[in-house]
Structure formats: C-alpha cells, structure tokens
Design a protein around this motif. Structure first.
Motif, short mmCIF file in Angstrom:
data_model
loop_
_atom_site.label_atom_id
_atom_site.label_comp_id
_atom_site.label_asym_id
_atom_site.label_seq_id
_atom_site.Cartn_x
_atom_site.Cartn_y
_atom_site.Cartn_z
N ALA A 157 -8.07 19.35 -1.23
CA ALA A 157 -6.64 19.05 -1.12
C ALA A 157 -6.41 17.82 -0.24
N ALA A 158 -7.16 17.70 0.85
CA ALA A 158 -7.01 16.53 1.73
C ALA A 158 -7.41 15.26 0.99
N GLY A 159 -8.45 15.32 0.21
CA GLY A 159 -8.89 14.15 -0.55
C GLY A 159 -7.86 13.74 -1.60
N VAL A 160 -7.29 14.71 -2.27
CA VAL A 160 -6.26 14.43 -3.27
C VAL A 160 -5.04 13.81 -2.60
N ALA A 161 -4.64 14.31 -1.44
CA ALA A 161 -3.49 13.78 -0.71
C ALA A 161 -3.75 12.34 -0.28
N ALA A 162 -4.97 12.05 0.20
CA ALA A 162 -5.30 10.68 0.62
C ALA A 162 -5.24 9.73 -0.57
N LEU A 163 -5.73 10.16 -1.73
CA LEU A 163 -5.67 9.32 -2.93
C LEU A 163 -4.22 9.10 -3.37
N ALA A 164 -3.37 10.10 -3.25
CA ALA A 164 -1.96 9.97 -3.64
C ALA A 164 -1.24 8.98 -2.73
N VAL A 165 -1.49 9.03 -1.42
CA VAL A 165 -0.87 8.09 -0.48
C VAL A 165 -1.33 6.68 -0.78
N ALA A 166 -2.63 6.49 -1.05
CA ALA A 166 -3.14 5.17 -1.35
C ALA A 166 -2.53 4.63 -2.64
N ALA A 167 -2.39 5.46 -3.65
CA ALA A 167 -1.79 5.03 -4.91
C ALA A 167 -0.32 4.65 -4.71
N ALA A 168 0.41 5.44 -3.95
CA ALA A 168 1.83 5.15 -3.70
C ALA A 168 1.97 3.85 -2.91
N GLY A 169 1.13 3.65 -1.92
CA GLY A 169 1.19 2.41 -1.12
C GLY A 169 0.84 1.20 -1.97
N GLY A 170 -0.16 1.31 -2.80
CA GLY A 170 -0.52 0.18 -3.66
C GLY A 170 0.58 -0.15 -4.64
#
Length: 183
Positions: A157-170
């Motif tokens: 879940a932490a990995g998925v959340a980190a990927l979601a934040v990175a995608a939103a920021g990009g």
C-alpha cells in the motif's frame, strides 16, 4: 487385381493388429492350465508368486525366472486343489520390460509339461504412479522479478501511494509547462 490387393491389405491389417496388441493377462494357457503370475506388473526387488493347475493334484514344478535374472524356483502343491505354487524375488538390478516365466511339471502324470506366463517389470509401481498424480504448487515463486517490497500488504500500500503521488506531481508539472507557467 484390385480385389487381390484389397484382400492382401485386409490380411496385413488383421495380422499387424494381432502382433501389436499387448497381452491381455499374465496367463499363457496350456492344455490343462497355464502359469499365473501375481502380481503381473512389479518393480525391481518385488516378490512374485506363480500358480499353475497344469501339473495335477499332487504335481510339483520347477520354475525358471532366469529371463528376469531371478534364477530357478520350486512350485509345490498349495492350499487349493490341484494348484502348485512357488515364489521368487525379482532382483533390484532387473531392467524394465516383459519377461517370460516358465515352469516344467514333474510327477502325477504331467511330467515334462511346460507352462509359461508373462511378468512385466516397471520402474514405478501402479500404486506409486497413482500417488505421483498432479501436484499443485503452493507458496511464493522466487524468480527475482518484481515483488521488491514483498508480500506484506502495508508495504505494498505504501508503494502504491508513493507511485500515485509521483504520477500526480508529474501530471501537475506537465500541465503547468503546457500553459506556459514558469516554475
């Protein structure tokens, strides 16, 4: 000519079917009985029992299992009426295949009568083959590909959340750049 060719083809088909068919049982019948092998299929190191009624009420027989490497054995009158019984052990070095086991009667009027039966030696017994049916694997497969975080749901879940934040920021940065905003 065509009829002769057709008859020849039919005769060859019938002959080859008879030659290719496996033996139906482990008993080869002779006049007055045959040699029954029990069990008919064994693994190397097994004990085999041979029975015959061909030797008469009090007849005995000399068995020969040298084809499979077991040597000779004696068949003596057994518990059943007119039944001579004997045992031999298939050597552990026996190779897979079908072997002819032979016995010659002695005494009680059947002196010299020959009876035979087939013994099949197999690498695996039929019971072992049933046990080795399909086995379904269980657990994780360690292939070295993916799964760096492991099977822990919190880490996943932490990995998925980190990927979601990175995608939103990009996405936000690309949107600003397309509008011409300076960072």
């Amino acid at each position: 000519m065509r009829k002769a060719r057709l008859l020849t083809t039919a005769a060859l088909a019938v002959a080859s079917a008879g030659l290719l068919a496996p033996p139906a049982t482990a008993t080869v019948l002779a006049a007055g009985g045959g040699l029954e092998i029990h069990p008919a299929t064994v693994t190397p190191g097994s004990t085999v029992t041979a029975h015959t009624t061909a030797c008469g009420a009090d007849g005995t027989a000399s068995g020969d299992a040298s084809a499979v490497g077991a040597g000779t054995f004696t068949l003596a009158p057994g518990g059943e009426k007119e039944n001579a019984t004997g045992e031999f052990k298939v050597p552990p070095s026996a190779q897979p295949g079908t072997y002819e086991i032979v016995a010659r009667c002695s005494g009680s009027g059947a002196d010299g009568k020959r009876v035979a039966g087939d013994l099949v030696v197999s690498i695996t017994s039929t019971a072992a083959a049933r046990e080795q049916q399909q086995v379904t694997p269980k657990g994780h497969v360690k292939t070295g590909v993916g799964g760096a975080l492991g099977p822990d749901p919190v880490q996943t879940a932490a990995g998925v959340a980190a990927l979601a934040v990175a995608a939103a920021g990009g996405t936000w940065l690309l949107h600003r750049r397309a509008r011409g905003d300076r960072i």
